[in-house]
Design a protein around this motif. Structure first.
Motif, PDB file in Angstrom:
ATOM      1  N   SER A 226       0.818  -1.222   0.000  1.00 59.45           N
ATOM      2  CA  SER A 226       0.000   0.000   0.000  1.00 59.45           C
ATOM      3  C   SER A 226       0.848   1.267   0.000  1.00 59.45           C
ATOM      4  O   SER A 226       0.309   2.374   0.086  1.00 59.45           O
ATOM      5  N   GLU A 227       2.162   1.104  -0.066  1.00 57.55           N
ATOM      6  CA  GLU A 227       3.043   2.280  -0.034  1.00 57.55           C
ATOM      7  C   GLU A 227       2.926   3.129  -1.297  1.00 57.55           C
ATOM      8  O   GLU A 227       3.199   4.322  -1.277  1.00 57.55           O
ATOM      9  N   VAL A 228       2.553   2.491  -2.405  1.00 59.49           N
ATOM     10  CA  VAL A 228       2.444   3.202  -3.677  1.00 59.49           C
ATOM     11  C   VAL A 228       1.044   2.999  -4.236  1.00 59.49           C
ATOM     12  O   VAL A 228       0.550   1.866  -4.300  1.00 59.49           O
ATOM     13  N   HIS A 260      11.612   5.711 -10.901  1.00 58.05           N
ATOM     14  CA  HIS A 260      11.789   7.121 -10.559  1.00 58.05           C
ATOM     15  C   HIS A 260      10.587   7.695  -9.808  1.00 58.05           C
ATOM     16  O   HIS A 260      10.660   8.831  -9.338  1.00 58.05           O
ATOM     17  N   GLY A 261       9.505   6.919  -9.727  1.00 56.07           N
ATOM     18  CA  GLY A 261       8.305   7.452  -9.077  1.00 56.07           C
ATOM     19  C   GLY A 261       8.037   6.878  -7.714  1.00 56.07           C
ATOM     20  O   GLY A 261       6.961   7.112  -7.144  1.00 56.07           O
ATOM     21  N   PRO A 266       6.659  11.848  -1.140  1.00 55.17           N
ATOM     22  CA  PRO A 266       5.949  11.424   0.082  1.00 55.17           C
ATOM     23  C   PRO A 266       4.757  10.527  -0.199  1.00 55.17           C
ATOM     24  O   PRO A 266       4.482   9.606   0.569  1.00 55.17           O
ATOM     25  N   HIS A 267       4.021  10.756  -1.266  1.00 56.15           N
ATOM     26  CA  HIS A 267       2.846   9.940  -1.575  1.00 56.15           C
ATOM     27  C   HIS A 267       2.941   9.488  -3.037  1.00 56.15           C
ATOM     28  O   HIS A 267       2.237  10.033  -3.908  1.00 56.15           O
ATOM     29  N   PRO A 268       3.784   8.522  -3.310  1.00 55.19           N
ATOM     30  CA  PRO A 268       3.980   8.109  -4.700  1.00 55.19           C
ATOM     31  C   PRO A 268       2.719   7.497  -5.311  1.00 55.19           C
ATOM     32  O   PRO A 268       1.996   6.756  -4.647  1.00 55.19           O
ATOM     33  N   ALA A 269       2.486   7.857  -6.574  1.00 51.32           N
ATOM     34  CA  ALA A 269       1.340   7.303  -7.310  1.00 51.32           C
ATOM     35  C   ALA A 269       1.749   7.104  -8.764  1.00 51.32           C
ATOM     36  O   ALA A 269       2.464   7.932  -9.345  1.00 51.32           O
ATOM     37  N   ASN A 287       3.662   9.450 -13.614  1.00 48.97           N
ATOM     38  CA  ASN A 287       4.182   9.302 -12.249  1.00 48.97           C
ATOM     39  C   ASN A 287       4.804  10.608 -11.785  1.00 48.97           C
ATOM     40  O   ASN A 287       5.216  11.454 -12.595  1.00 48.97           O
ATOM     41  N   GLU A 288       4.870  10.765 -10.454  1.00 46.72           N
ATOM     42  CA  GLU A 288       5.587  11.894  -9.867  1.00 46.72           C
ATOM     43  C   GLU A 288       7.022  11.474  -9.610  1.00 46.72           C
ATOM     44  O   GLU A 288       7.317  10.299  -9.414  1.00 46.72           O
TER      45      GLU A 288
END
Length: 340
Positions: A226-228, A260-261, A266-269, A287-288
């Motif tokens: 659930s981290e990403v 890279h994302g 802090p809140h990768p998506a 992606n961020e």
């Protein structure tokens, strides 16, 4: 090889048809009432002269031109051609004198008797030159095809180690966490490796590539949990139809997004979408990422994207559009690809 044999058969057949028409022309366009004459020339003499012209054409095309033109003894070509054409004159005259004396007395017909020998030589020379040009063009295309094939093999050979490097990095992460997901991840990797080893030597069904992408994404979900936030929308097998695609063409974009994302925001998506509109594939990955140059992952960054760009140019010229929008902190790629 089969194509060359087929082309050779077509060429031989064409020669046979053309010379058959020329030799039988008096009997096609004229009648027995006037001796099958073509103008002032008797049909039989026209046919015999045609055999002589055929000899001039092929002796030049098959012997003199290939053996002397642009060769070490090129200077022998011109006297050889002169001799070939000149010898046809007394031969024709002897035939006229013995079998067609009325043609001998018709001086106006001489230009139609002796002129064609020179004309046939010129036609033979043009034929040889055009054939040379076509062969040179075919050789060039074959060399380009071989070069393309070699380059593609090299590019494909780059994909697997690069992919394996990234996946093993993911598995190391699971091992460090002592995750219970390590075993299913290894089984999933086994399926991916099987695909890489046995199914990527040529184009594959789009449905296979989609299945491969889904397996890779599932592997990443095992790693990050659930981290990403991973949002995926993939075309169904029905939408994919029977279209084919270059194997492992889309995976570098997904790899790049995960590489890279994650871990640098802090809140990768990551958003991944593959849709079909008729025979056009639209593939998007968003992606961020952290634009800080000190956050660069490793020296291998960019290998996958550079590889896929080259393969797109080689395999889908004029049939693809790749948009890469790098607008920190967002990285967004859109690939539009016309499939077959």
């Amino acid at each position: 090889m089969k194509k060359n044999i087929s082309l050779k058969k077509i060429t031989i057949t064409l020669h046979i048809v053309i010379w058959s028409v020329i030799l039988l022309l008096p009997y096609i366009v004229s009648s027995a009432a006037n001796g099958y004459r073509i103008g002032s020339l008797p049909g039989l003499f026209f046919t015999i002269s045609g055999v002589i012209h055929m000899a001039i054409f092929y002796i030049h095309a098959l012997v003199l031109y290939p053996r002397l033109w642009n060769r070490r003894y090129w200077w022998l070509y011109f006297p050889a051609v002169f001799l070939l054409v000149f010898l046809s004159f007394p031969l024709k005259y002897a035939i006229m004198l013995h079998w067609f004396p009325d043609v001998v007395r018709d001086l106006a017909a001489y230009k139609f008797v002796f002129g064609p020998s020179v004309g046939i030589y010129i036609i033979s020379l043009v034929y040889c030159r055009v054939t040379d040009m076509l062969r040179a063009e075919r050789r060039q295309k074959e060399q380009q095809a071989e070069q393309l094939s070699s380059e593609l093999k090299f590019l494909r050979s780059q994909v697997s180690p690069h992919f394996l490097f990234n996946v093993l990095t993911n598995l190391v992460s699971l091992a460090r966490k002592k995750s219970d997901q390590l075993e299913p991840a290894l089984l999933m990797l086994s399926d991916l490796m099987r695909y890489m080893l046995y199914d990527t030597g040529k184009k594959v069904l789009l449905s296979q590539e989609i299945l491969y992408l889904n397996s890779y994404i599932a592997l990443q979900k095992l790693r990050f949990g659930s981290e990403v936030a991973i949002n995926v929308k993939m075309a169904t097998s029905e939408a994919a139809g029977n279209y084919t695609i270059e194997p492992m063409l889309l995976i570098p974009f997904v790899e790049n997004a995960f590489k890279h994302g994650t871990g640098y925001t802090p809140h990768p998506a990551i958003d991944i979408q593959l849709v079909m509109k008729g025979d056009v594939l639209i593939f998007e990955v968003l992606n961020e990422y952290d634009n800080d140059p000190n956050a660069s992952k490793d020296e291998n960054s960019g290998i996958g994207l550079a590889n896929v760009k080259t393969r797109l140019q080689l395999l889908y010229p004029e049939r693809h559009q790749l948009q890469i929008r790098d607008e920190p902190p967002l990285f967004h790629i859109t690939l539009t690809l016309k499939l077959t």
